[in-house]
Write an enzyme that holds these catalytic residues in place. Structure first.
Site, PDB file in Angstrom:
ATOM      1  N   ASN A 149       0.808  -1.218   0.000  1.00  0.00           N
ATOM      2  CA  ASN A 149       0.000   0.000   0.000  1.00  0.00           C
ATOM      3  C   ASN A 149       0.846   1.274   0.000  1.00  0.00           C
ATOM      4  O   ASN A 149       0.324   2.365  -0.221  1.00  0.00           O
ATOM      5  CB  ASN A 149      -0.949   0.024   1.202  1.00  0.00           C
ATOM      6  CG  ASN A 149      -0.227  -0.157   2.527  1.00  0.00           C
ATOM      7  OD1 ASN A 149       0.152  -1.276   2.855  1.00  0.00           O
ATOM      8  ND2 ASN A 149      -0.017   0.915   3.274  1.00  0.00           N
ATOM      9  N   GLY A 187       5.353   2.874  -0.157  1.00  0.00           N
ATOM     10  CA  GLY A 187       6.796   2.636  -0.176  1.00  0.00           C
ATOM     11  C   GLY A 187       7.284   1.699  -1.264  1.00  0.00           C
ATOM     12  O   GLY A 187       6.819   1.734  -2.409  1.00  0.00           O
ATOM     13  N   ASP A 214      -2.842  -9.823   6.651  1.00  0.00           N
ATOM     14  CA  ASP A 214      -1.985  -9.562   7.808  1.00  0.00           C
ATOM     15  C   ASP A 214      -1.082 -10.774   7.959  1.00  0.00           C
ATOM     16  O   ASP A 214      -1.540 -11.859   8.322  1.00  0.00           O
ATOM     17  CB  ASP A 214      -2.830  -9.354   9.066  1.00  0.00           C
ATOM     18  CG  ASP A 214      -1.988  -9.014  10.296  1.00  0.00           C
ATOM     19  OD1 ASP A 214      -0.751  -9.156  10.232  1.00  0.00           O
ATOM     20  OD2 ASP A 214      -2.578  -8.620  11.322  1.00  0.00           O
ATOM     21  N   SER A 254      17.905  -7.096   3.808  1.00  0.00           N
ATOM     22  CA  SER A 254      18.815  -5.992   4.120  1.00  0.00           C
ATOM     23  C   SER A 254      20.247  -6.482   4.263  1.00  0.00           C
ATOM     24  O   SER A 254      20.493  -7.597   4.731  1.00  0.00           O
ATOM     25  CB  SER A 254      18.393  -5.315   5.430  1.00  0.00           C
ATOM     26  OG  SER A 254      19.344  -4.347   5.825  1.00  0.00           O
ATOM     27  N   TYR A 267      16.156  -5.471  14.012  1.00  0.00           N
ATOM     28  CA  TYR A 267      15.921  -5.510  12.571  1.00  0.00           C
ATOM     29  C   TYR A 267      16.986  -6.362  11.874  1.00  0.00           C
ATOM     30  O   TYR A 267      16.673  -7.180  11.001  1.00  0.00           O
ATOM     31  CB  TYR A 267      15.938  -4.082  12.022  1.00  0.00           C
ATOM     32  CG  TYR A 267      15.640  -3.971  10.544  1.00  0.00           C
ATOM     33  CD1 TYR A 267      14.333  -4.021  10.077  1.00  0.00           C
ATOM     34  CD2 TYR A 267      16.668  -3.782   9.622  1.00  0.00           C
ATOM     35  CE1 TYR A 267      14.054  -3.905   8.723  1.00  0.00           C
ATOM     36  CE2 TYR A 267      16.402  -3.657   8.276  1.00  0.00           C
ATOM     37  CZ  TYR A 267      15.090  -3.716   7.823  1.00  0.00           C
ATOM     38  OH  TYR A 267      14.826  -3.602   6.483  1.00  0.00           O
ATOM     39  N   LYS A 313      16.347  -9.836   9.697  1.00  0.00           N
ATOM     40  CA  LYS A 313      16.723  -9.967   8.292  1.00  0.00           C
ATOM     41  C   LYS A 313      17.799 -11.033   8.093  1.00  0.00           C
ATOM     42  O   LYS A 313      17.854 -11.688   7.048  1.00  0.00           O
ATOM     43  CB  LYS A 313      17.189  -8.616   7.750  1.00  0.00           C
ATOM     44  CG  LYS A 313      16.067  -7.584   7.656  1.00  0.00           C
ATOM     45  CD  LYS A 313      14.907  -8.055   6.784  1.00  0.00           C
ATOM     46  CE  LYS A 313      13.882  -6.963   6.556  1.00  0.00           C
ATOM     47  NZ  LYS A 313      12.756  -7.390   5.698  1.00  0.00           N
ATOM     48  N   VAL A 345      16.245   3.676   1.837  1.00  0.00           N
ATOM     49  CA  VAL A 345      15.249   4.233   0.923  1.00  0.00           C
ATOM     50  C   VAL A 345      14.444   5.354   1.586  1.00  0.00           C
ATOM     51  O   VAL A 345      14.152   5.313   2.781  1.00  0.00           O
ATOM     52  CB  VAL A 345      14.297   3.121   0.434  1.00  0.00           C
ATOM     53  CG1 VAL A 345      13.433   3.624  -0.722  1.00  0.00           C
ATOM     54  CG2 VAL A 345      15.093   1.899  -0.015  1.00  0.00           C
ATOM     55  N   LYS A 346      14.068   6.329   0.802  1.00  0.00           N
ATOM     56  CA  LYS A 346      13.239   7.440   1.276  1.00  0.00           C
ATOM     57  C   LYS A 346      11.792   6.978   1.427  1.00  0.00           C
ATOM     58  O   LYS A 346      10.962   7.169   0.544  1.00  0.00           O
ATOM     59  CB  LYS A 346      13.319   8.612   0.301  1.00  0.00           C
ATOM     60  CG  LYS A 346      14.696   9.236   0.190  1.00  0.00           C
ATOM     61  CD  LYS A 346      14.718  10.339  -0.856  1.00  0.00           C
ATOM     62  CE  LYS A 346      16.116  10.922  -1.005  1.00  0.00           C
ATOM     63  NZ  LYS A 346      16.168  11.937  -2.070  1.00  0.00           N
TER      64      LYS A 346
END
Length: 314
Positions: free
Chosen positions: A46, A48, A94, A173, A233, A237, A270-271
């Protein structure tokens, strides 16, 4: 800025320019193994990177199913994408909810019969800048690792047989690299076990993340030899990367026509909302390698880790 940092920045900028150029080059007819009947699922699409992966895949002529935890948000995202005139569908999903996953799988079976591509993009990170809190470690690991794993297990049975093979792409990542120089597990024995396909197992991966979460609960994680940057995180990953290699090994003996190729990639910094819009790469460029891996046609690549269309070591 030091000379080395300046050179690294120049190389990165040059590579990003190359990727921007590559994205403008259309696939030739002999490369296009897909059609509008080819179905791709993108989780967390939805906004990014997921939104951009969905947009680019549809732009190449596939039917794309956008999933979102909040269905109303997903519908709004789909409306924005449909303005481009491409083929999209949307469904609530979900990845932390077994019933939600089961309902999604049944809907896929009934409406499409199966899928060809799964992009596991949904994920979370609660740290920004120099923060390294593990307050939400359980949710980070549950979403990024267990949620991704549960989606893979649920979707493999509904991946359609084809001569080109089905594809699974996990958005991961570099922070989860086992043998990165600066941000890695310090236990050399554990790293070796996770690196070696002969000793790698789902039980080992689960035990590793469970050990981390237990140390978080005991407040001993800082002396546990875990990665020191975005620790929760990074661990999540790392588990995704290891599981990607494990699944690739398990799927490698499938007969021709029923092949499933699975890879992971790092989109970079990433922005997006996840980085507080502080990244140095646009979602358009960040999505490129995920789209490229989804559409690879000339070679059977599986169990690999990529960044900027280049394989890097786990």
């Amino acid at each position: 800025m030091s000379g080395k940092k300046e050179r690294n920045k120049e190389r990165r900028e040059k590579r990003l320019q190359e990727i921007s150029l590559l994205r403008t080059i259309p696939y030739s007819d002999h490369q296009r193994w897909w059609s509008q009947e080819t179905v791709a699922v993108v989780t967390g699409a939805n906004r990014g990177i997921g939104f951009e992966i969905a947009r680019q895949l549809a732009g190449h002529g596939l039917t794309v199913i956008l999933t979102s935890r909040n269905i109303s948000v997903g519908i709004e995202a789909t409306k924005a994408l449909q303005e481009g005139g491409f083929s999209y569908d949307v469904h609530q999903l979900d990845i932390l909810d077994g019933e939600s996953i089961s309902a999604f799988v049944e809907w896929i079976k009934q409406k499409y019969g199966g899928i060809d591509i799964l992009v596991n993009n949904a994920g979370v990170n609660y740290n920004l800048g120099f923060d390294n809190s593990v307050e939400f470690a359980r949710q980070v690991v549950d979403t990024n690792y267990y949620g991704t794993k549960n989606m893979i297990k649920a979707m493999i049975p509904v991946m359609k047989p084809s001569a080109a093979g089905a594809r699974i792409v996990n958005v991961s990542s570099r922070l989860g690299r086992l043998n990165g120089r600066r941000n890695r597990i310090q236990d050399a024995t554990l790293r070796e076990k996770l690196t070696n396909l002969e000793t790698l197992s789902e039980e080992l991966i689960d035990r590793t993340v469970s050990s981390f979460l237990q140390q978080v609960e005991d407040e001993t994680w800082q002396s546990g030899g875990w990665p020191q940057t975005f620790t929760d995180y990074s661990v999540s990953k790392l588990a995704v990367n290891a599981y990607t290699r494990l699944v690739a090994k398990e799927l490698c003996d499938r007969p021709q026509g029923k092949k499933i190729y699975i890879n992971c990639y790092c989109p970079g910094w990433v922005k997006t909302a996840m980085t507080g819009w502080a990244g140095n790469i646009s979602p358009e460029v960040a999505a490129d390698t995920g789209v490229w891996l989804s559409l690879l046609s000339d070679q059977a690549i599986t169990g690999k880790f990529f960044a900027e269309r280049r394989e890097i070591n786990f």
